[in-house]
Design a protein around this motif. Structure first.
Motif, PDB file in Angstrom:
ATOM      1  N   ARG A 132       0.850  -1.196   0.000  1.00 19.02           N
ATOM      2  CA  ARG A 132       0.000   0.000   0.000  1.00 19.02           C
ATOM      3  C   ARG A 132       0.880   1.239   0.000  1.00 19.02           C
ATOM      4  N   LYS A 133       0.425   2.265  -0.684  1.00 12.80           N
ATOM      5  CA  LYS A 133       1.152   3.527  -0.739  1.00 12.80           C
ATOM      6  C   LYS A 133       0.405   4.543   0.132  1.00 12.80           C
ATOM      7  N   ILE A 134       1.079   5.002   1.198  1.00 17.43           N
ATOM      8  CA  ILE A 134       0.476   5.944   2.137  1.00 17.43           C
ATOM      9  C   ILE A 134       1.313   7.213   2.171  1.00 17.43           C
ATOM     10  N   GLY A 135       0.651   8.343   2.015  1.00 15.15           N
ATOM     11  CA  GLY A 135       1.323   9.624   2.163  1.00 15.15           C
ATOM     12  C   GLY A 135       1.231  10.100   3.594  1.00 15.15           C
ATOM     13  N   ILE A 136       2.266  10.778   4.041  1.00 19.43           N
ATOM     14  CA  ILE A 136       2.254  11.370   5.382  1.00 19.43           C
ATOM     15  C   ILE A 136       2.521  12.850   5.239  1.00 19.43           C
ATOM     16  N   LEU A 137       1.604  13.646   5.794  1.00 18.63           N
ATOM     17  CA  LEU A 137       1.764  15.097   5.818  1.00 18.63           C
ATOM     18  C   LEU A 137       1.880  15.509   7.274  1.00 18.63           C
TER      19      LEU A 137
ATOM     20  N   LYS B  10      -6.726  10.432   6.845  1.00 18.81           N
ATOM     21  CA  LYS B  10      -6.729   9.922   8.217  1.00 18.81           C
ATOM     22  C   LYS B  10      -5.823  10.789   9.079  1.00 18.81           C
ATOM     23  N   ILE B  11      -5.909  10.596  10.382  1.00 21.26           N
ATOM     24  CA  ILE B  11      -5.017  11.281  11.316  1.00 21.26           C
ATOM     25  C   ILE B  11      -4.165  10.234  12.016  1.00 21.26           C
ATOM     26  N   GLU B  12      -2.870  10.472  12.056  1.00 22.86           N
ATOM     27  CA  GLU B  12      -1.925   9.590  12.755  1.00 22.86           C
ATOM     28  C   GLU B  12      -1.311  10.400  13.899  1.00 22.86           C
ATOM     29  N   THR B  13      -1.562   9.975  15.138  1.00 23.27           N
ATOM     30  CA  THR B  13      -1.143  10.755  16.315  1.00 23.27           C
ATOM     31  C   THR B  13       0.129  10.218  16.978  1.00 23.27           C
ATOM     32  N   ILE B  14       0.894   9.412  16.285  1.00 18.16           N
ATOM     33  CA  ILE B  14       2.070   8.790  16.880  1.00 18.16           C
ATOM     34  C   ILE B  14       3.040   9.813  17.474  1.00 18.16           C
ATOM     35  N   GLU B  15       3.206  10.957  16.828  1.00 20.25           N
ATOM     36  CA  GLU B  15       4.156  11.940  17.339  1.00 20.25           C
ATOM     37  C   GLU B  15       3.614  12.684  18.560  1.00 20.25           C
ATOM     38  N   LEU B  16       2.314  12.676  18.745  1.00 16.96           N
ATOM     39  CA  LEU B  16       1.727  13.319  19.916  1.00 16.96           C
ATOM     40  C   LEU B  16       1.848  12.437  21.150  1.00 16.96           C
TER      41      LEU B  16
ATOM     42  N   GLN C 254      -3.891  12.151  -5.347  1.00 20.24           N
ATOM     43  CA  GLN C 254      -4.288  11.876  -6.727  1.00 20.24           C
ATOM     44  C   GLN C 254      -3.086  11.722  -7.647  1.00 20.24           C
ATOM     45  N   GLY C 255      -2.113  12.623  -7.496  1.00 24.66           N
ATOM     46  CA  GLY C 255      -0.961  12.628  -8.402  1.00 24.66           C
ATOM     47  C   GLY C 255      -0.104  11.383  -8.324  1.00 24.66           C
ATOM     48  N   LEU C 256      -0.009  10.787  -7.134  1.00 21.68           N
ATOM     49  CA  LEU C 256       0.830   9.595  -6.965  1.00 21.68           C
ATOM     50  C   LEU C 256       0.004   8.329  -6.760  1.00 21.68           C
ATOM     51  N   ASP C 257      -1.312   8.455  -6.916  1.00 16.46           N
ATOM     52  CA  ASP C 257      -2.218   7.312  -6.764  1.00 16.46           C
ATOM     53  C   ASP C 257      -2.006   6.595  -5.427  1.00 16.46           C
ATOM     54  N   LEU C 258      -2.023   7.390  -4.349  1.00 13.46           N
ATOM     55  CA  LEU C 258      -1.847   6.843  -3.008  1.00 13.46           C
ATOM     56  C   LEU C 258      -3.165   6.274  -2.503  1.00 13.46           C
ATOM     57  N   ALA C 259      -3.078   5.327  -1.581  1.00 22.46           N
ATOM     58  CA  ALA C 259      -4.284   4.764  -0.962  1.00 22.46           C
ATOM     59  C   ALA C 259      -4.877   5.752   0.030  1.00 22.46           C
ATOM     60  N   GLU C 260      -4.004   6.419   0.795  1.00 25.92           N
ATOM     61  CA  GLU C 260      -4.446   7.375   1.820  1.00 25.92           C
ATOM     62  C   GLU C 260      -3.356   8.409   2.047  1.00 25.92           C
ATOM     63  N   VAL C 261      -3.761   9.512   2.671  1.00 23.43           N
ATOM     64  CA  VAL C 261      -2.817  10.471   3.223  1.00 23.43           C
ATOM     65  C   VAL C 261      -3.137  10.590   4.701  1.00 23.43           C
ATOM     66  N   TRP C 262      -2.096  10.413   5.521  1.00 26.04           N
ATOM     67  CA  TRP C 262      -2.234  10.538   6.967  1.00 26.04           C
ATOM     68  C   TRP C 262      -1.694  11.893   7.398  1.00 26.04           C
ATOM     69  N   PHE C 263      -2.521  12.656   8.073  1.00 27.52           N
ATOM     70  CA  PHE C 263      -2.099  13.926   8.650  1.00 27.52           C
ATOM     71  C   PHE C 263      -1.476  13.606  10.009  1.00 27.52           C
ATOM     72  N   MET C 264      -0.238  14.022  10.199  1.00 28.05           N
ATOM     73  CA  MET C 264       0.490  13.651  11.398  1.00 28.05           C
ATOM     74  C   MET C 264       0.904  14.905  12.175  1.00 28.05           C
ATOM     75  N   PRO C 265       0.045  15.333  13.120  1.00 28.41           N
ATOM     76  CA  PRO C 265       0.420  16.494  13.930  1.00 28.41           C
ATOM     77  C   PRO C 265       1.599  16.149  14.829  1.00 28.41           C
ATOM     78  N   ASN C 266       2.515  17.103  14.969  1.00 27.03           N
ATOM     79  CA  ASN C 266       3.662  16.824  15.822  1.00 27.03           C
ATOM     80  C   ASN C 266       3.608  17.620  17.114  1.00 27.03           C
TER      81      ASN C 266
END
Length: 189
Positions: free
Chosen positions: A2-7, A71-77, A27-39
C-alpha cells in the motif's frame, strides 16, 4: 504494498492549503491514503503559543471529515519532546511493514533536507515528496518526487495573525474549523 502519504506539521490551525496539498499528492501519486500527522514539537521551529494538542487534533478531524482517504496519525503526539522524523518512521515501518510511505514536504523543507536528523537512513525508509511553495526552490541532491500543486499563499501563521487583527479567515480554513476556532476562542478570537 500500500502507498500511504504522510503530511506532518503543527496544524495550528489546519487550513485549506494543507488539504489542497494532501489531495493533489493523493491523486498525483495514486496513493491509498494520506495521513495527517500532527507533531508535538518540531525540531526545526519554535512552537507558538497556539492551540492545545486536543484542539489541533479536533480541528484536523473537522477539516478532513468526509474525505474517505484522509486519516489522522497521532504517533508523534504520544511522545514528548522534539519529534524527529527518523524515530517516527522507524516506528511506523515496524508497525506497517507492508506499506510504502511517501513523506510530503514543502519546498522550504526540501532545501532543509541536508540538516534533517539521520537523513541518510531516513531516505531508505520513506520516499520524499516535495510540493512547490512560493519563494522556495525545489532543489536538492536527495531523491525527491516533485508534485506541483496550485499555489495558495496561506499558512497557519497568517491565519493566527489575521485572527489577532480581527480579520476574516473565511475561505482560508474549512468552515467547521473556522466555527471551532470562534467557539473555543482560539488564537485571541
Amino acid at each position: 504494498m500500500r502507498k500511504i502519504g504522510i503530511l506532518g506539521g503543527t496544524f495550528d490551525p489546519p487550513h485549506n492549503g494543507h488539504l489542497l496539498i494532501a489531495n493533489e499528492v493523493l491523486q498525483g501519486l495514486d496513493l491509498a491514503e494520506v495521513w495527517f500527522m500532527p507533531n508535538q514539537e518540531p525540531p526545526h521551529k519554535q512552537m507558538s503559543e497556539g492551540a492545545s494538542t486536543d484542539d489541533r487534533v479536533k480541528m484536523l478531524e473537522l477539516a478532513i471529515y468526509g474525505h474517505p482517504n484522509f486519516k489522522i496519525e497521532t504517533i508523534e503526539l504520544e511522545r514528548s519532546g522534539r519529534s524527529f522524523t527518523i524515530d517516527t518512521m522507524r516506528l511506523l515501518k515496524n508497525e506497517y511493514p507492508n506499506v510504502d510511505f511517501y513523506f510530503i514536504i514543502g519546498a522550504d523543507m526540501i532545501e532543509y533536507l541536508p540538516k534533517w536528523n539521520k537523513i541518510d537512513e531516513l531516505i531508505n525508509l520513506v520516499t520524499f515528496v516535495g510540493v512547490n511553495r512560493p519563494d522556495f526552490l525545489e532543489v536538492t541532491s536527495y531523491p525527491v518526487i516533485n508534485v506541483t500543486v496550485p499555489e495558495m499563499g496561506v499558512s497557519s501563521k497568517l491565519i493566527r495573525t489575521r485572527i489577532k487583527e480581527q480579520k476574516t479567515i473565511r475561505y482560508l480554513v474549512p468552515e467547521p474549523v473556522r466555527m471551532y476556532i470562534e467557539e473555543k476562542k482560539l488564537y485571541g478570537t
